[in-house]
Write a protein that holds these residues in place. Structure first.
Motif, PDB file in Angstrom:
ATOM      1  N   HIS A 180      67.968   3.726  66.886  1.00  0.00           N
ATOM      2  CA  HIS A 180      66.471   3.199  67.382  1.00  0.00           C
ATOM      3  C   HIS A 180      65.729   1.282  67.544  1.00  0.00           C
ATOM      4  CE1 HIS A 180      65.477   7.415  65.253  1.00  0.00           C
ATOM      5  NE2 HIS A 180      65.360   8.105  66.710  1.00  0.00           N
ATOM      6  N   GLN A 181      65.298   1.476  68.273  1.00  0.00           N
ATOM      7  CA  GLN A 181      64.699  -0.284  68.505  1.00  0.00           C
ATOM      8  C   GLN A 181      63.377   0.259  67.498  1.00  0.00           C
ATOM      9  OE1 GLN A 181      62.674  -0.876  71.916  1.00  0.00           O
ATOM     10  NE2 GLN A 181      62.963  -3.007  71.755  1.00  0.00           N
ATOM     11  N   PRO A 182      63.937  -0.833  65.833  1.00  0.00           N
ATOM     12  CA  PRO A 182      63.040  -0.914  64.984  1.00  0.00           C
ATOM     13  C   PRO A 182      61.333  -1.157  65.596  1.00  0.00           C
ATOM     14  CG  PRO A 182      64.504  -2.666  65.165  1.00  0.00           C
ATOM     15  CD  PRO A 182      64.836  -1.569  66.023  1.00  0.00           C
ATOM     16  N   GLU A 183      61.117  -2.304  66.310  1.00  0.00           N
ATOM     17  CA  GLU A 183      59.970  -2.299  67.110  1.00  0.00           C
ATOM     18  C   GLU A 183      58.780  -1.730  67.413  1.00  0.00           C
ATOM     19  OE1 GLU A 183      62.766  -5.837  66.797  1.00  0.00           O
ATOM     20  OE2 GLU A 183      62.844  -3.980  68.074  1.00  0.00           O
TER      21      GLU A 183
ATOM     22  N   THR B 118      56.528   3.124  66.457  1.00  0.00           N
ATOM     23  CA  THR B 118      56.143   2.614  64.793  1.00  0.00           C
ATOM     24  C   THR B 118      54.590   2.867  65.445  1.00  0.00           C
ATOM     25  OG1 THR B 118      56.143   0.266  66.575  1.00  0.00           O
ATOM     26  CG2 THR B 118      58.104   1.227  65.003  1.00  0.00           C
ATOM     27  N   ASP B 119      54.443   2.630  63.804  1.00  0.00           N
ATOM     28  CA  ASP B 119      52.279   2.316  64.063  1.00  0.00           C
ATOM     29  C   ASP B 119      52.081   1.041  64.480  1.00  0.00           C
ATOM     30  OD1 ASP B 119      52.191   5.077  62.106  1.00  0.00           O
ATOM     31  OD2 ASP B 119      52.871   3.485  60.837  1.00  0.00           O
ATOM     32  N   ASP B 120      52.633  -0.051  64.793  1.00  0.00           N
ATOM     33  CA  ASP B 120      51.331  -1.403  65.748  1.00  0.00           C
ATOM     34  C   ASP B 120      52.317  -1.355  67.333  1.00  0.00           C
ATOM     35  OD1 ASP B 120      55.031  -1.700  65.697  1.00  0.00           O
ATOM     36  OD2 ASP B 120      54.101  -3.471  64.290  1.00  0.00           O
TER      37      ASP B 120
ATOM     38  N   GLU C 297      65.414   1.417  73.626  1.00  0.00           N
ATOM     39  CA  GLU C 297      64.732   2.402  73.089  1.00  0.00           C
ATOM     40  C   GLU C 297      65.046   2.871  72.077  1.00  0.00           C
ATOM     41  OE1 GLU C 297      61.443   4.163  74.453  1.00  0.00           O
ATOM     42  OE2 GLU C 297      60.294   2.363  75.919  1.00  0.00           O
ATOM     43  N   LEU C 298      66.359   3.569  72.304  1.00  0.00           N
ATOM     44  CA  LEU C 298      67.438   4.275  71.783  1.00  0.00           C
ATOM     45  C   LEU C 298      68.186   4.382  72.061  1.00  0.00           C
ATOM     46  CD1 LEU C 298      65.884   7.980  73.136  1.00  0.00           C
ATOM     47  CD2 LEU C 298      65.292   6.541  71.362  1.00  0.00           C
TER      48      LEU C 298
END
Length: 173
Positions: free
Chosen positions: A127-130, A54-56, A89-90
């Motif tokens: 996927h873990q969205p974070e 993710t971008d964050d 995570e997956l």
């Protein structure tokens, strides 16, 4: 308590556990720590699951990786970290993980002892969205070609470990 306050295992440069510290302090001071990384392989071991962070993310946001992994928590064993991170995570809950080898990553203020594992999987991936923005299966030959391109945005530690794994695999298959 937030994620940055989580207590992580602090290691000596030599690889022995030396204590614990909050994640924020480990990051700020570049303390030696440990992390487990799991390569997820197709049952035939010809494809690897690759994802984009993710971008964050706090480290290497938006870059590609092919390991599910994370920092070893205080009091946690690397094997448990591998299983936990694979699930978080997956969404892979019951795939056996196999320890492959240990490595060291030391770049700037990121320095840790890495425990590398693999798991074979053909089931669903959630996927873990974070942490994971997107993911897909990639043939190992394509992964090699992409890793040869220094412009491909791939996490530096993952790049090192996959290259070590590709070499290790030649000697162990």
């Amino acid at each position: 308590m937030g994620a940055q306050d989580e207590q992580v295992a602090i290691y000596e440069r030599s690889g022995r556990v030396a204590g614990a510290a909050p994640r924020w302090l480990m990051r700020r001071d570049g303390l030696w720590h440990a992390a487990s990384s799991v390569l997820v392989l197709s049952p035939d071991r010809e494809s690897v699951y690759v994802h984009r962070r993710t971008d964050d993310k706090d480290v290497h946001p938006g870059m590609h990786d092919c390991c599910a992994g994370g920092v070893v928590a205080a009091g946690e064993e690397p094997d448990s970290t591998a299983q936990r991170e694979l699930a978080e995570e997956l969404g892979i809950l019951d795939a056996p993980v196999r320890f492959l080898f240990r490595s060291v990553f030391d770049q700037g203020t990121v320095r840790y002892h890495a425990f590398l594992y693999e798991a074979r999987w053909s089931g669903p991936i959630v996927h873990q969205p974070e942490e994971v923005a997107d993911g897909w299966w990639m043939r190992i030959a394509e992964l090699r070609a992409r890793l040869a391109d220094p412009a491909w945005p791939f996490v530096p530690d993952g790049r090192q470990f996959v290259e070590e794994w590709l070499s290790w695999r030649q000697d162990h298959d």
